[in-house]
Design a protein around this motif. Structure first.
Motif, PDB file in Angstrom:
ATOM      1  N   THR A   4       0.843  -1.193   0.000  1.00  0.00           N
ATOM      2  CA  THR A   4       0.000   0.000   0.000  1.00  0.00           C
ATOM      3  C   THR A   4       0.873   1.237   0.000  1.00  0.00           C
ATOM      4  N   GLY A   7      -1.446   5.061  -0.690  1.00  0.00           N
ATOM      5  CA  GLY A   7      -2.135   5.679   0.420  1.00  0.00           C
ATOM      6  C   GLY A   7      -1.434   6.898   0.991  1.00  0.00           C
ATOM      7  N   ILE A 127      -9.783  -4.011   2.445  1.00  0.00           N
ATOM      8  CA  ILE A 127      -9.770  -2.788   3.269  1.00  0.00           C
ATOM      9  C   ILE A 127      -9.317  -3.143   4.683  1.00  0.00           C
ATOM     10  N   GLU A 131      -5.057   1.266   6.944  1.00  0.00           N
ATOM     11  CA  GLU A 131      -5.168   2.082   5.740  1.00  0.00           C
ATOM     12  C   GLU A 131      -6.182   3.202   5.952  1.00  0.00           C
ATOM     13  N   LEU A 132      -7.334   2.866   6.524  1.00  0.00           N
ATOM     14  CA  LEU A 132      -8.358   3.877   6.749  1.00  0.00           C
ATOM     15  C   LEU A 132      -7.911   4.917   7.765  1.00  0.00           C
ATOM     16  N   TRP A 137      -8.100  10.200   1.946  1.00  0.00           N
ATOM     17  CA  TRP A 137      -9.201   9.589   1.187  1.00  0.00           C
ATOM     18  C   TRP A 137      -8.787   9.250  -0.240  1.00  0.00           C
ATOM     19  N   VAL A 140      -6.800   6.012  -0.250  1.00  0.00           N
ATOM     20  CA  VAL A 140      -7.652   4.834  -0.115  1.00  0.00           C
ATOM     21  C   VAL A 140      -8.301   4.497  -1.461  1.00  0.00           C
ATOM     22  N   ASN A 143      -5.716   3.061  -3.897  1.00  0.00           N
ATOM     23  CA  ASN A 143      -5.417   1.659  -3.603  1.00  0.00           C
ATOM     24  C   ASN A 143      -6.534   0.749  -4.102  1.00  0.00           C
ATOM     25  N   ARG A 144      -7.800   1.169  -3.870  1.00  0.00           N
ATOM     26  CA  ARG A 144      -8.929   0.357  -4.351  1.00  0.00           C
ATOM     27  C   ARG A 144      -8.914   0.265  -5.885  1.00  0.00           C
TER      28      ARG A 144
END
Length: 433
Positions: A4, A7, A127, A131-132, A137, A140, A143-144
């Motif tokens: 990740t 992020g 998720i 990460e959150l 935002w 995130v 990454n998605r």
């Protein structure tokens, strides 16, 4: 397994090597990835069907259940498996990027349900709380989107190979399925690596070769084992029923709990940076690269000034610990994925910068570390500030006699800086000039 990196981008205050032009390009790259990934996921969901192999009906015998609902239920089960089994995360050797154990669940969903099923498990099932909590935002979403693009591409390759075989009149047996599945998962990994590499190059300014070397080392740590586990998930799903992978997930969680103890030894519990032992390993690797003439490095030894004053108040250690924890977070976010930061103990930290070409570059990086350290800290007792003394030792490519004195040189330079009232001292001898 995934990395990740997106992020943390694109924030000019995050990386010590951030420059306006590269930050702008990273912003465009991140925005394009988000738009392309989410659009591709929406279109694929509307157009492509989920394979019946992921349906729950054969296992629980629900007569008259709509195929679309059965397929969605199967995807939902794999998302739950991924959330349960993939929450355990490993930090990479630098102590700041993260490796997550999600590939088995994505692979299984892709093989059983096709591109759409695999993509939704990749996007939703991966998720994690860290990460959150830590990523902005847009990070995130990036990454998605990266996962969606990679999984959909791999799934389309898988389906394309099977469709080509059917058009040629070949029987769709186990061998064809294995070939298509292996090709699809390989393409998924390659696309994910390419998108990740783009983020790293733009964010940290690394050379393309160094970037792919980093990704290669990270993927080889667990990729083969994770892929094989994904195939095992598929086998038990088909042979025993939808509930069987839950047992495998329980085994995964048990293994990760054992790995957590080993991981804890590599990181300082208060600051999250590398422990002395783990940092020493990174220094030894940098020293070897310098000996072989591959790369240079700068070793920084940091000792906070005026830190004792923080511990003289009524809430002494609590305030000091808050500053140390915040500093560890700043340093971890401020270095590149090829660099490392560790804590020697108390208020002493160590930073290793790889790819340092000369003394001028080392001094510039060190001055930016000082900016990070000396910025105000918000604590329960109000705003606090500290100073810092830093000693720097250079590992010059081709130099063969500095190790194990690299640490000693940095220590000596730091004490010179401390005696002079703080700031920077760079160790100079006949080799480093």
């Amino acid at each position: 397994m995934r990395l990740t990196f997106a992020g943390q981008a694109p924030d000019a205050d995050v990386s010590l090597l951030a420059v306006p032009r590269r930050t702008a390009l990273l912003g465009l790259f991140t925005a394009a990835t988000i738009v392309a990934g989410l659009a591709a996921l929406a279109i694929a969901t509307a157009v492509l069907l989920v394979s019946p192999d992921i349906d729950l009906r054969p296992s629980i015998s629900i007569p008259g259940l709509d195929p679309a609902i059965a397929g969605a239920a199967g995807v939902a089960v794999w998302i739950l498996f991924a959330l349960a089994g993939g929450l355990r995360m490993l930090r990479d050797p630098g102590g700041h990027a993260t490796l997550t154990f999600h590939l088995p669940f994505i692979t299984a969903a892709l093989l059983l349900g096709g591109p759409v099923a695999g993509a939704w498990v990749a996007v939703v099932g991966t998720i994690d709380r860290r990460e959150l909590r830590e990523a902005p935002w847009y990070g995130v979403l990036a990454n998605r989107a990266t996962l969606a693009i990679a999984t959909l591409t791999g799934g389309l390759v898988l389906e394309g190979i099977l469709a080509t075989g059917r058009a040629a009149g070949l029987e769709e047996g186990l061998v064809a399925w294995l070939v298509a599945g292996i090709a699809g998962t390989m393409v998924m990994a390659v696309v994910s690596a390419l998108l990740t590499a783009g983020t790293i190059v733009l964010r940290d300014g690394l050379a393309v070769g160094d970037t792919f070397a980093l990704i290669d080392r990270s993927f080889r740590r667990t990729a083969v084992a994770e892929t094989l586990l994904g195939w095992l998930f598929v086998v038990v799903w088909v042979a025993a029923g939808w509930w069987a992978p839950a047992l495998c997930t329980a085994v995964v969680l048990t293994l990760w709990r054992a790995a957590a103890d080993a991981e804890a030894l590599d990181h300082d519990p208060l600051t999250g940076v590398l422990s002395r032992r783990a940092f020493a390993q990174r220094v030894a690797e940098a020293a070897e690269r310098a000996r072989r003439g591959v790369d240079g490095a700068a070793y920084l030894f940091l000792d906070l000034d005026d830190f004792k004053a923080l511990n003289d108040g009524p809430r002494s250690h609590n305030i000091g610990d808050q500053v140390l924890a915040a500093l560890g977070e700043r340093l971890r976010r401020g270095i590149r994925v090829t660099d490392a930061v560790g804590r020697r103990g108390g208020d002493e930290f160590m930073v290793l910068f790889n790819g340092v070409r000369d003394e001028a570059m080392a001094e510039e990086l060190t001055r930016r570390v000082i900016e990070l350290v000396t910025a105000p800290y918000q604590t329960d007792d109000g705003e606090k500030t500290v100073g810092v003394s830093i000693g720097v030792a250079l590992a010059v490519p081709g130099q063969r006699d500095f190790e194990p004195d690299l640490r000693g040189h940095a220590d000596a330079a730091m004490y010179e800086a401390k005696e002079a009232g703080g700031g920077i001292r760079i160790w100079r001898d006949s080799t480093t000039g």
